[in-house]
Write a protein that holds these residues in place. Structure first.
Motif, PDB file in Angstrom:
ATOM      1  N   ASP A   1      -5.483  -3.309  -1.769  1.00  0.00           N
ATOM      2  CA  ASP A   1      -6.517  -2.651  -0.962  1.00  0.00           C
ATOM      3  C   ASP A   1      -7.746  -3.544  -0.780  1.00  0.00           C
ATOM      4  O   ASP A   1      -8.375  -3.544   0.277  1.00  0.00           O
ATOM      5  N   THR A   2      -8.078  -4.323  -1.797  1.00  0.00           N
ATOM      6  CA  THR A   2      -9.185  -5.282  -1.696  1.00  0.00           C
ATOM      7  C   THR A   2      -8.827  -6.367  -0.690  1.00  0.00           C
ATOM      8  O   THR A   2      -9.626  -6.743   0.166  1.00  0.00           O
TER       9      THR A   2
ATOM     10  N   GLN B   1       0.830  -1.201   0.000  1.00  0.00           N
ATOM     11  CA  GLN B   1       0.000   0.000   0.000  1.00  0.00           C
ATOM     12  C   GLN B   1       0.866   1.254   0.000  1.00  0.00           C
ATOM     13  O   GLN B   1       0.568   2.224  -0.705  1.00  0.00           O
TER      14      GLN B   1
END
Length: 93
Positions: free
Chosen positions: A59-60, A10
């Motif tokens: 992110d999922t 991330q």
């Protein structure tokens, strides 16, 4: 996957900026491909071995993850949401 892996991907996506995203890639060596595949993915042959390549945006993955081992700081996505969220790697590249 470790929690640190997720956070690191991330952070790298933010460093690179708009248009970039981290991707968790799952590579399965299919020792008996005639018995079906463990997930949706892109089949690939390398040195006479069959592999399935699947991915999920970091992110999922982060939104669906659960602690696997607090001691080792490992995480995973439970089977049902994993099957719903994973896609062939070719969907992302």
């Amino acid at each position: 996957t470790t929690r640190e892996d997720v956070v690191g991907l991330q952070q790298w996506a933010r460093v690179f900026g708009e248009g970039f995203a981290g991707l968790i890639v799952f590579v399965y060596w299919l020792t008996n491909p005639e018995h079906g595949c463990p997930a949706v993915g892109q089949l690939h042959t390398f040195r006479d071995r069959r592999y399935l390549l699947a991915g999920m945006p970091v992110d999922t993955y982060a939104a669906a993850l659960r602690d696997r081992s607090r001691k080792w700081q490992t995480v995973s996505v439970p089977a049902r949401p994993f099957r719903e969220l994973v896609r062939p790697v070719t969907d992302f590249i």
